[in-house]
Design an enzyme around this catalytic site. Structure first.
Site, PDB file in Angstrom:
ATOM      1  CE1 TYR A  98     129.524  43.493 -13.724  1.00 53.54           C
ATOM      2  CE2 TYR A  98     130.164  45.663 -14.372  1.00 53.54           C
ATOM      3  CZ  TYR A  98     129.550  44.871 -13.682  1.00 53.54           C
ATOM      4  OH  TYR A  98     128.696  45.279 -12.745  1.00 53.54           O
ATOM      5  CG  ASP A 170     137.612  42.609 -14.865  1.00 55.77           C
ATOM      6  OD1 ASP A 170     137.606  42.059 -13.793  1.00 55.77           O
ATOM      7  OD2 ASP A 170     136.327  43.367 -14.889  1.00 55.77           O
ATOM      8  CE  LYS A 195     130.731  42.098  -8.459  1.00 58.66           C
ATOM      9  NZ  LYS A 195     131.051  42.149  -9.729  1.00 58.66           N
TER      10      LYS A 195
HETATM   11  C1  LIG Z   1     131.084  43.280 -10.799  1.00 62.60           C
HETATM   12  C2  LIG Z   1     132.473  43.726 -11.713  1.00 62.60           C
HETATM   13  C3  LIG Z   1     132.774  44.765 -12.285  1.00 62.60           C
HETATM   14  C4  LIG Z   1     132.214  45.820 -11.828  1.00 62.60           C
HETATM   15  O1  LIG Z   1     132.426  46.297 -10.240  1.00 62.60           O
HETATM   16  P1  LIG Z   1     131.717  47.105  -9.129  1.00 62.60           P
HETATM   17  O2  LIG Z   1     132.200  47.039  -7.996  1.00 62.60           O
HETATM   18  O3  LIG Z   1     130.344  46.589  -9.392  1.00 62.60           O
HETATM   19  O4  LIG Z   1     131.499  48.373  -9.703  1.00 62.60           O
HETATM   20  C5  LIG Z   1     133.656  44.597 -13.007  1.00 62.60           C
HETATM   21  N1  LIG Z   1     134.101  43.631 -13.712  1.00 62.60           N
HETATM   22  C6  LIG Z   1     133.594  42.199 -13.424  1.00 62.60           C
HETATM   23  C7  LIG Z   1     134.106  41.048 -14.074  1.00 62.60           C
HETATM   24  C8  LIG Z   1     132.813  42.286 -12.570  1.00 62.60           C
HETATM   25  O5  LIG Z   1     132.296  40.964 -11.804  1.00 62.60           O
END
Ligand SMILES: *Cc1c(COP(=O)(O)O)cnc(C)c1O
Length: 386
Positions: A98, A170, A195
């Protein structure tokens, strides 16, 4: 208990004081101490709050971890976890991690003497070749964004344990509903709860789950020190979002599969990236380590002009960054998430000027196909956008 049940019955569904059917929002910064010699469970909300605690206990349960933590954003969660590293440490990282994770590593932590090497973690040989005497951790993201490269989590956990590395993953794209990396031996799972876990494009939040008490105490200390905790209203919204995770992901994933296959046969589409397609490079490993392929795929329409035309003509999905919501979201990585990437690097990673990323929502799939049909008709000029 099975995951579907655990999403609703994980010990955090009721207020034990009143029986209320949802954990109350404890909108308080501090807590009266009735007896100084016997302090209460909570003293100050940065250090702990019952609403946030319910969410933290929930993500720990769902990921099969020992403790959970909630942060003000996915990046706050990731940044706080990365503070487990110290000056002189080296970290191996998935190359298409990311963008925000790339930024904190290369522009912030690098200034504090923490070095990172970005490698293709789908290639275990590339990981072992990147090992240095001072390598302390490995950080992976799978499937990766936006071409959905799949890293073998069991293999990475094995390399990590053989080399005494802290292993971090992640898990934003799949959530614990489809993938539970701690069960493969990972130490820490991080999430952008913005998300799928939140699921409604209305909250920014981050979550962490860790495998054991020792790590939990370290992350707890960092969370309290850095202070990027999730507010109580937002904690409640994520708790609410998690309750419908199964229903949302089941529908979105089913429709993502239908759309990906439909696009694969479309004459205007050069390539579709979705782990659910049997010709995807990561399909086999994905099937071994996850129970679903998720709601996100990418497809290439061949040129910037066509991509832009499609984004002008599409009516149902919102055109935006982010993903994982009840409504479909269409993004254009070349000018959005990956705009800061040097063009030659971007093209090398398959992020062409014609690539679009689709996060499938809960709309009727026939309506989405109709919408894509008209938006992919590049011969007809258009006048009305939405
Ligand atoms: C959106 C996202 C992030 C960051 O998260 P935020 O809530 O925007 O700070 C980290 N990793 C992945 C895979 C993401 O899609």
């Amino acid at each position: 208990m099975k995951m579907e049940t655990l999403l609703l019955h994980n010990g955090n569904e009721l207020d034990l004081q009143t029986g209320a059917s949802s954990i109350p929002i404890y909108q308080a910064s501090t807590f009266h101490q009735f007896d100084l010699d016997n302090p209460g469970l909570f003293d100050y909300t940065r250090s702990g709050n019952p609403t946030r605690q319910a969410l933290e206990d929930t993500i720990a349960k769902l990921e099969g971890g020992c403790r959970g933590f909630a942060f003000a954003s996915g990046m706050a969660a990731i940044s706080t976890v990365l503070l487990l590293l110290s000056k002189g440490d080296h970290l191996i990282v998935s190359q298409d991690v990311y963008g925000g994770t790339y930024r904190i590593l290369t522009q912030v932590l690098s200034r504090f003497g923490i070095d990172s090497t970005f490698v293709d973690t789908t290639d275990t040989k590339a990981i072992t070749e990147a090992l240095r005497p001072n390598t302390k951790g490995i950080y992976v993201e799978t499937p990766s964004n936006p071409t959905l490269k799949v890293t073998d989590l069991r293999q990475v956990a094995k390399i990590a344990s053989e080399n005494q590395l802290l292993s971090i993953v992640d898990n934003t794209f799949l959530t614990p509903y489809y993938q539970q990396p701690l069960s493969f031996g990972f130490d820490i799972v991080v999430h952008s709860a913005t998300k799928f876990l939140g699921g409604h494009s209305d909250v920014i939040a981050g979550l962490v789950a860790v495998k054991d008490e020792e790590l939990a105490n370290k992350v707890k200390m960092l969370q309290n020190s850095f202070g990027a905790v999730l507010g109580v209203q937002d904690s409640w919204l994520i708790l609410r979002g998690i309750k419908t995770l199964q229903a949302r992901l089941d529908v979105s994933t089913k429709n993502a599969g239908i759309l990906a296959r439909w696009l694969q046969d479309h004459t205007e589409v050069a390539k579709v990236y979705y782990t659910g397609l049997s010709d995807h490079d990561g399909h086999h490993i994905q099937t071994k380590q996850s129970s679903g392929h998720g709601a996100v795929f990418s497809f290439d329409v061949g040129s910037e002009a066509k991509a832009k035309q499609l984004l002008q003509k599409i009516r149902l999905p919102i055109v935006a960054v982010s993903l994982g919501s009840v409504e479909s979201i269409l993004s254009y990585p070349a000018m959005m998430s990956h705009a800061a990437m040097p063009i030659e690097v971007r093209l090398k990673h398959g992020i062409t000027d014609g690539l679009l990323r689709f996060s499938v929502g809960l709309e009727n799939v026939e309506d989405l196909i109709d919408d894509l049909t008209q938006a992919l008709d590049f011969k007809i000029s258009f006048s009305v956008a939405r």
